[in-house]
Design an enzyme around this catalytic site. Structure first.
Site, PDB file in Angstrom:
ATOM      1  CE  LYS A 199      -3.815  -1.950   2.747  1.00  0.00           C
ATOM      2  NZ  LYS A 199      -4.528  -1.891   4.026  1.00  0.00           N
ATOM      3  NE  ARG A 238     -12.725  -3.992   7.004  1.00  0.00           N
ATOM      4  CZ  ARG A 238     -11.759  -3.328   6.422  1.00  0.00           C
ATOM      5  NH1 ARG A 238     -11.855  -2.040   6.269  1.00  0.00           N
ATOM      6  NH2 ARG A 238     -10.688  -3.943   5.974  1.00  0.00           N
ATOM      7  CB  SER A 276      -7.854   3.610   6.274  1.00  0.00           C
ATOM      8  OG  SER A 276      -7.797   3.119   7.582  1.00  0.00           O
TER       9      SER A 276
HETATM   10  P1  ADP Z   1      -3.721  -3.572   7.014  1.00  0.00           P
HETATM   11  O1  ADP Z   1      -3.069  -2.747   5.939  1.00  0.00           O
HETATM   12  O2  ADP Z   1      -2.744  -4.341   7.849  1.00  0.00           O
HETATM   13  O3  ADP Z   1      -4.885  -4.415   6.570  1.00  0.00           O
HETATM   14  P2  ADP Z   1      -5.618  -1.740   8.173  1.00  0.00           P
HETATM   15  O4  ADP Z   1      -5.350  -0.519   8.966  1.00  0.00           O
HETATM   16  O5  ADP Z   1      -6.296  -1.557   6.857  1.00  0.00           O
HETATM   17  O6  ADP Z   1      -4.252  -2.466   8.040  1.00  0.00           O
HETATM   18  O7  ADP Z   1      -6.459  -2.757   9.042  1.00  0.00           O
HETATM   19  C1  ADP Z   1      -5.949  -3.294  10.245  1.00  0.00           C
HETATM   20  C2  ADP Z   1      -6.917  -4.332  10.756  1.00  0.00           C
HETATM   21  O8  ADP Z   1      -8.123  -3.670  11.138  1.00  0.00           O
HETATM   22  C3  ADP Z   1      -7.321  -5.379   9.710  1.00  0.00           C
HETATM   23  O9  ADP Z   1      -7.507  -6.608  10.359  1.00  0.00           O
HETATM   24  C4  ADP Z   1      -8.625  -4.856   9.178  1.00  0.00           C
HETATM   25  O10 ADP Z   1      -9.438  -5.909   8.699  1.00  0.00           O
HETATM   26  C5  ADP Z   1      -9.209  -4.226  10.440  1.00  0.00           C
HETATM   27  N1  ADP Z   1     -10.179  -3.176  10.146  1.00  0.00           N
HETATM   28  C6  ADP Z   1     -10.045  -2.110   9.333  1.00  0.00           C
HETATM   29  N2  ADP Z   1     -11.179  -1.359   9.300  1.00  0.00           N
HETATM   30  C7  ADP Z   1     -12.052  -1.989  10.130  1.00  0.00           C
HETATM   31  C8  ADP Z   1     -13.412  -1.751  10.504  1.00  0.00           C
HETATM   32  N3  ADP Z   1     -14.134  -0.755   9.985  1.00  0.00           N
HETATM   33  N4  ADP Z   1     -13.965  -2.600  11.376  1.00  0.00           N
HETATM   34  C9  ADP Z   1     -13.275  -3.650  11.851  1.00  0.00           C
HETATM   35  N5  ADP Z   1     -12.014  -3.950  11.539  1.00  0.00           N
HETATM   36  C10 ADP Z   1     -11.410  -3.137  10.677  1.00  0.00           C
END
Ligand code: ADP
Length: 165
Positions: free
Chosen positions: A41, A90, A128
């Site tokens: 990313k 999710r 995000s």
């Molecule tokens: P990564 O790049 O490691 O996936 P993220 O910040 O996108 O990092 O996500 C970190 C963790 O949080 C992942 O397990 C993701 O599935 C979870 N996550 C992200 N957004 C949500 C949400 N809205 N509700 C629950 N879990 C979430």
């Protein structure tokens, strides 16, 4: 003492992440949020900026701390004497990647367990990536991120709009 490690990019932290952190903080003695660089990313915020935004968001949670993650997650877990890795789930779309990640980490270190938590239903659509997209288009993100994150995002967008014109 039970310790859980919650790794992720948190670019930036949203109410979805926070919902998961709050649930974990009620279940474990210590929650360590590990802010990582995900090489597949392109991050909007630097690792240090993301860490600071997370720190401010969890300031009210006594048993939650924030660290930067470098190197292998399984090594970080051992170093911190973690009992498990926490990830958020999710929807079905998260499952395949999360399944792969959990089993890969187990292959790297047999004793590392991964647990999954689901956020409140209103956050199951939240990511995000979506928040950044809305902010970029000038939309209202107050329902998705804490106020200090909203401010940081809007400032970042303003700066990048200026440089792209
Ligand atoms: P990564 O790049 O490691 O996936 P993220 O910040 O996108 O990092 O996500 C970190 C963790 O949080 C992942 O397990 C993701 O599935 C979870 N996550 C992200 N957004 C949500 C949400 N809205 N509700 C629950 N879990 C979430």
């Amino acid at each position: 003492m039970s310790i859980v490690i919650y790794p992720g990019s948190f670019d930036p932290i949203t109410f979805g992440h926070l919902d998961v952190v709050q649930r974990a903080s009620r279940m474990f003695d210590r929650v360590i949020i590990a802010v990582a660089n995900n090489y597949s990313k392109t991050h909007l915020f630097s690792q240090l900026q993301r860490k600071r935004l997370v720190e401010k968001a969890v300031a009210g949670l006594e048993n939650v701390e924030v660290d930067c993650l470098s190197g292998l997650l399984v090594d970080f877990v051992s170093r911190k004497k973690g009992d498990a890795v926490l990830r958020g789930l999710r929807a079905l779309s998260d499952f395949e990647f999360e399944f792969q990640l959990a089993l890969t980490n187990r292959k790297l270190k047999e004793e590392v367990e991964t647990i999954f938590m689901m956020p409140k239903d209103i956050y199951t659509f939240l990511s995000s990536k979506i928040v950044k997209e809305i902010a970029r288009l000038g939309g209202d993100i107050r329902d998705f991120v804490p106020a200090h994150v909203e401010k940081a995002l809007n400032a970042k967008m303003k700066r990048s709009n200026k440089t792209s014109h």
